[in-house]
Design an enzyme around this catalytic site. Structure first.
Site, PDB file in Angstrom:
ATOM      1  N   CYS A   2      14.005   8.095   3.937  1.00 28.50           N
ATOM      2  CA  CYS A   2      15.039   8.193   4.831  1.00 28.50           C
ATOM      3  C   CYS A   2      14.053   9.211   5.842  1.00 28.50           C
ATOM      4  O   CYS A   2      13.541  10.510   4.867  1.00 28.50           O
ATOM      5  CB  CYS A   2      16.396   8.447   4.588  1.00 28.50           C
ATOM      6  SG  CYS A   2      17.313   7.353   3.198  1.00 28.50           S
ATOM      7  N   ARG A  27       8.859   6.764   8.552  1.00 27.12           N
ATOM      8  CA  ARG A  27       8.780   6.176   7.563  1.00 27.12           C
ATOM      9  C   ARG A  27       9.792   5.106   7.474  1.00 27.12           C
ATOM     10  O   ARG A  27      10.305   4.747   6.376  1.00 27.12           O
ATOM     11  CB  ARG A  27      10.161   7.377   7.019  1.00 27.12           C
ATOM     12  CG  ARG A  27       9.752   8.967   8.009  1.00 27.12           C
ATOM     13  CD  ARG A  27       9.883   9.874   7.464  1.00 27.12           C
ATOM     14  NE  ARG A  27      10.794  10.290   5.942  1.00 27.12           N
ATOM     15  CZ  ARG A  27      10.057  11.478   5.894  1.00 27.12           C
ATOM     16  NH1 ARG A  27       8.738  11.654   5.556  1.00 27.12           N
ATOM     17  NH2 ARG A  27      10.857  11.856   4.201  1.00 27.12           N
ATOM     18  N   TRP A  75      17.385   3.884   4.646  1.00 25.30           N
ATOM     19  CA  TRP A  75      16.700   2.516   4.312  1.00 25.30           C
ATOM     20  C   TRP A  75      17.847   2.215   3.158  1.00 25.30           C
ATOM     21  O   TRP A  75      18.092   3.321   1.927  1.00 25.30           O
ATOM     22  CB  TRP A  75      15.413   3.273   3.837  1.00 25.30           C
ATOM     23  CG  TRP A  75      14.589   1.656   3.680  1.00 25.30           C
ATOM     24  CD1 TRP A  75      15.039   0.924   3.008  1.00 25.30           C
ATOM     25  CD2 TRP A  75      13.678   1.602   3.777  1.00 25.30           C
ATOM     26  NE1 TRP A  75      14.637  -0.637   3.715  1.00 25.30           N
ATOM     27  CE2 TRP A  75      12.755   0.387   4.100  1.00 25.30           C
ATOM     28  CE3 TRP A  75      12.334   2.298   4.118  1.00 25.30           C
ATOM     29  CZ2 TRP A  75      11.743  -1.162   4.523  1.00 25.30           C
ATOM     30  CZ3 TRP A  75      11.178   1.654   4.583  1.00 25.30           C
ATOM     31  CH2 TRP A  75      10.867   0.362   4.014  1.00 25.30           C
ATOM     32  N   ASN A  99      19.296  12.777   1.611  1.00 21.83           N
ATOM     33  CA  ASN A  99      18.146  11.227   2.057  1.00 21.83           C
ATOM     34  C   ASN A  99      17.640  12.008  -0.343  1.00 21.83           C
ATOM     35  O   ASN A  99      17.949  13.509  -0.836  1.00 21.83           O
ATOM     36  CB  ASN A  99      16.571  12.272   1.756  1.00 21.83           C
ATOM     37  CG  ASN A  99      16.939  11.847   3.012  1.00 21.83           C
ATOM     38  OD1 ASN A  99      17.201  11.317   3.725  1.00 21.83           O
ATOM     39  ND2 ASN A  99      15.471  12.275   4.013  1.00 21.83           N
ATOM     40  N   GLY A 100      17.590  10.907  -1.102  1.00 21.93           N
ATOM     41  CA  GLY A 100      17.342  11.314  -2.785  1.00 21.93           C
ATOM     42  C   GLY A 100      18.191   9.942  -3.400  1.00 21.93           C
ATOM     43  O   GLY A 100      18.751   9.427  -2.030  1.00 21.93           O
ATOM     44  N   GLU A 479      -8.181  -4.761  -7.067  1.00 21.29           N
ATOM     45  CA  GLU A 479      -7.492  -4.068  -5.645  1.00 21.29           C
ATOM     46  C   GLU A 479      -9.079  -3.190  -5.074  1.00 21.29           C
ATOM     47  O   GLU A 479      -8.662  -2.034  -4.413  1.00 21.29           O
ATOM     48  CB  GLU A 479      -6.439  -3.750  -5.881  1.00 21.29           C
ATOM     49  CG  GLU A 479      -5.700  -2.768  -5.361  1.00 21.29           C
ATOM     50  CD  GLU A 479      -5.624  -3.737  -3.751  1.00 21.29           C
ATOM     51  OE1 GLU A 479      -5.131  -2.521  -2.867  1.00 21.29           O
ATOM     52  OE2 GLU A 479      -5.317  -4.521  -3.173  1.00 21.29           O
ATOM     53  N   LYS A 483     -10.164  -2.048  -1.775  1.00 16.49           N
ATOM     54  CA  LYS A 483     -10.423  -0.637  -1.046  1.00 16.49           C
ATOM     55  C   LYS A 483     -11.474   0.072  -1.420  1.00 16.49           C
ATOM     56  O   LYS A 483     -12.031   0.169   0.693  1.00 16.49           O
ATOM     57  CB  LYS A 483      -9.576  -0.061  -1.682  1.00 16.49           C
ATOM     58  CG  LYS A 483      -8.533   0.069  -2.091  1.00 16.49           C
ATOM     59  CD  LYS A 483      -7.594   0.865  -1.459  1.00 16.49           C
ATOM     60  CE  LYS A 483      -6.545  -0.851  -0.228  1.00 16.49           C
ATOM     61  NZ  LYS A 483      -6.571  -1.934  -0.926  1.00 16.49           N
ATOM     62  N   GLU A 486     -13.086  -2.351   2.305  1.00 13.24           N
ATOM     63  CA  GLU A 486     -12.365  -2.236   3.603  1.00 13.24           C
ATOM     64  C   GLU A 486     -13.024  -0.701   4.265  1.00 13.24           C
ATOM     65  O   GLU A 486     -13.073  -0.732   5.799  1.00 13.24           O
ATOM     66  CB  GLU A 486     -10.868  -2.292   3.139  1.00 13.24           C
ATOM     67  CG  GLU A 486     -10.547  -3.323   3.006  1.00 13.24           C
ATOM     68  CD  GLU A 486      -8.762  -3.456   2.354  1.00 13.24           C
ATOM     69  OE1 GLU A 486      -8.038  -4.226   3.005  1.00 13.24           O
ATOM     70  OE2 GLU A 486      -7.958  -2.153   1.872  1.00 13.24           O
ATOM     71  N   HIS A 502     -21.140 -14.337 -18.122  1.00 13.89           N
ATOM     72  CA  HIS A 502     -21.608 -15.844 -18.154  1.00 13.89           C
ATOM     73  C   HIS A 502     -22.097 -15.728 -16.397  1.00 13.89           C
ATOM     74  O   HIS A 502     -21.651 -16.585 -15.613  1.00 13.89           O
ATOM     75  CB  HIS A 502     -19.842 -16.185 -18.104  1.00 13.89           C
ATOM     76  CG  HIS A 502     -19.663 -16.088 -19.125  1.00 13.89           C
ATOM     77  ND1 HIS A 502     -20.188 -17.329 -20.145  1.00 13.89           N
ATOM     78  CD2 HIS A 502     -18.261 -16.002 -18.870  1.00 13.89           C
ATOM     79  CE1 HIS A 502     -18.836 -17.214 -20.952  1.00 13.89           C
ATOM     80  NE2 HIS A 502     -18.411 -16.704 -21.063  1.00 13.89           N
ATOM     81  N   LYS A 598      -3.967  -4.162  10.670  1.00 20.32           N
ATOM     82  CA  LYS A 598      -3.143  -3.736   9.602  1.00 20.32           C
ATOM     83  C   LYS A 598      -2.282  -4.665   9.204  1.00 20.32           C
ATOM     84  O   LYS A 598      -1.741  -5.031   8.174  1.00 20.32           O
ATOM     85  CB  LYS A 598      -1.847  -3.090  10.526  1.00 20.32           C
ATOM     86  CG  LYS A 598      -1.060  -2.431   9.331  1.00 20.32           C
ATOM     87  CD  LYS A 598      -1.771  -1.385   8.307  1.00 20.32           C
ATOM     88  CE  LYS A 598      -0.831  -1.250   6.931  1.00 20.32           C
ATOM     89  NZ  LYS A 598      -1.633  -1.100   5.640  1.00 20.32           N
TER      90      LYS A 598
END
Length: 603
Positions: A2, A27, A75, A99-100, A479, A483, A486, A502, A598
């Site tokens: 938020c 955000r 949010w 917020n929170g 992953e 990274k 990329e 193997h 993106k």
């Protein structure tokens, strides 16, 4: 995450509040609102959806002349994204934005209900404004009442409150959620969740510390902590908006790595209650008719899906199959209506994933989207959606989106196990405790980051990298390799450690860098044997583990943990930082790597 803005002064408050919220759009949000207190009267506006909806509502509203104003982008956590649940929330004569999460809101609400208080929203935030007004009635002083209110709240919060009883004041409080205040030569006071809305408006800012609270009025600010007066530590504000959005970090990707603790806390908000997983988004899902799960995704989201497959089978005891969406589309798959079809996408616009989702819907399967962007194509198409709440991710190489996807899927696996009765209560409570600990695990250790920065200079050459892991740490190895590929443009592969012998071990020599993920809580001895095989063939070994390893050429020590997922997320951060620092040393554009977009909206 938020967003919050606030203003005390004589200028048109509407303009700053709306423009400030626009600066915080990155955000993420699903509703917004403002409230202005002028000449003893409060005027408020709220709207769901984009800020343009709120802007349209306030276009004829004027608020020039001295007054105070607060604004918020929300949010949804407690309660759906409706106008009633949007901020600001009001009592009889006060308005609040927050917020929170207020962890003890249920206990406070129960007491207020006994006092006859009527609630208009489903949020945790609303209890704070009613508690404040109750305290005003008891102590007869707004400042003491606010202090008493803050002392009663448990959890994470950034709060701004305005009240007719002190019409020239904004009350504020901060704990574990960002909040700063700024001033200028004209005597105006501004509040915000980050630097960006204040650039060009203030000269200096105070970045509030956890536990600090106070009140601001025309040319006067009082700051306290634990009832004691605090020094206002002003710092010069940058005049570069992009730099301000980076919050002092070199790249958005670096900022987003550091944000993971906060955004995962957002992901969890409202979804664990009374030692149980609560996913209101799935209230219409009949799990009794579901006997398997199929997940489709691409790239980083595919790696999150692979991680989830271990959790669904291990925790929920339900069969789980994972497929790359671009392959799934053309294999003439057998689709069973008794299988829950899950798609994962950061943007919600990934073309291959969207087409796979459409195929599943046409076959009569129940469909669920795990997504970061509300109202995206995938969200609109799926039967159900769980939003990951990562906020906008500007770095092309995904970091916080991956973390929130894995946490969301972990929650989902527990939800399924609990609903189907396939998870033992003791295991459920162990997993919930581990989940709640993850935001702490995700706080970046500055000394570890500095060690990675120094180590990175040794990994700028060679003929490739192998990231290896077992079980859940195999998708993490995939992953980590992605990274590095990329943003550094170095060749890297993720591999199951047990598969190295193997074939791939033929590549092992001193110019092959092995990044070994060696958690203590999962198959440590098996991993040790696999790494020893590579070391015997002279591969250069970078070991990431809580246990020192005698063959390691380089070693990054992790924190001893009691749960494998705590180790998972700590090692995730280390692999992200390693890719970042290698890329920076190579002089690459970390946020905008070549050839990549993106949101992949084509095949």
């Amino acid at each position: 995450m938020c967003g919050i803005v606030g203003y005390i002064g004589t200028k048109e408050k509407r303009n700053f509040l709306i423009n400030g919220l626009k600066e915080l759009e990155y955000r993420g949000y699903d509703s917004a609102g403002i409230a202005v207190l002028k000449e003893g009267e409060i005027t408020a506006f709220k709207a769901t959806g984009k800020l343009s909806n709120l802007s349209h509502k306030v276009e004829h509203f004027s608020s020039s002349g001295f007054g105070v104003g607060i604004g918020h982008t929300r949010w949804a956590t407690h309660g759906k994204p409706t106008e009633a649940n949007a901020h600001p929330h009001w009592g009889q004569y006060s308005y609040i934005i927050h917020n929170g999460i207020i962890e003890n809101y249920k206990e406070i609400k129960d007491e207020l209900l006994k006092d006859g208080v009527k609630f208009l929203s489903q949020t945790d935030t609303e209890v704070a404004v009613h508690l404040f007004e109750k305290n005003v009635k008891e102590v007869g002083d707004c400042f003491k009442a606010f202090e008493k209110t803050i002392a009663s709240l448990q959890g994470a919060y950034a709060i701004l409150l305005i009240t007719k009883k002190e019409p020239d004041v904004i009350f504020f409080a901060k704990n574990a959620v960002p909040l700063l205040l700024g001033t200028n030569a004209e005597g105006e006071v501004y509040f915000s969740s980050s630097d960006a809305p204040l650039v060009g408006l203030v000269n200096e800012v105070v970045y509030l510390e956890d536990g600090e609270y106070g009140w601001a009025k025309d040319k006067e600010i009082t700051l306290l902590k634990e009832f004691k007066s605090q020094h206002l530590d002003f710092k010069t504000l940058t005049h570069d908006k992009i730099s301000a959005q980076k919050d002092g970090f070199r790249y958005f990707m670096e900022k987003e790595i550091y944000e993971q603790s906060l955004v995962v806390a957002e992901t969890l908000m409202g979804r664990i209650k009374d030692n149980s997983v609560v996913l209101d988004e799935l209230s219409h899902l009949d799990l009794s008719s579901i006997d398997a799960i199929k997940i489709c995704a691409c790239g980083t989201s595919y790696h999150a899906a692979l991680s989830a497959s271990y959790m669904f089978e291990r925790l929920a005891k339900i069969r789980c199959n994972v497929e790359i969406a671009s392959e799934f589309r053309y294999k003439e798959p057998l689709l069973d209506p008794k299988t829950l079809f899950i798609v994962i996408s950061q943007s919600g616009e990934t073309a291959d994933t969207l087409e796979a989702l459409k195929m599943a819907k046409q076959s009569g399967m129940s469909t669920l989207a795990i997504c970061n962007v509300d109202n995206s194509s995938i969200v609109r198409t799926a039967d159900m959606t769980i939003l990951t709440r990562a906020g906008i991710e500007k770095g092309v190489a995904s970091t916080k989106a991956f973390a929130t996807q894995v946490v969301t899927l972990w929650l989902l696996s527990l939800f399924v196990g609990e609903a189907k009765g396939t998870i033992e209560e003791s295991i459920l409570q162990r997993e919930i405790a581990a989940l709640l600990h993850i935001p702490l695990v995700l706080k970046v250790n500055e000394s570890v980051h500095e060690k990675i920065r120094r180590l990175s200079k040794r990994y700028l050459h060679g003929h490739g990298f192998f990231f290896i892991g077992r079980d859940l740490f195999y998708p993490l190895a995939l992953e980590g390799a992605l990274k590095l590929k990329e943003i550094s443009y170095l060749h890297a592969e993720g591999y199951p450690a047990g598969e190295m012998k193997h074939g791939p071990i033929a590549l092992a020599d001193s110019e092959l860098f092995t990044i070994a993920l060696m958690p203590k809580n999962l198959l440590y001895d098996k991993m040790k044997s696999n790494v020893e095989e590579l070391g015997a063939r002279d591969s250069t070994l970078l070991i990431i583990s809580p246990e020192p390893f005698e063959l390691a050429d380089d070693f990054i020590k992790t924190t001893p943990q009691t749960h494998m997922m705590s180790e998972f997320f700590e090692m995730m951060i280390i692999t992200q930082l390693l890719a970042l620092e290698i890329s920076i040393r190579l002089g690459n554009d970390v946020d905008m790597p070549r050839n990549l977009a993106k949101s992949v909206t084509v095949e």
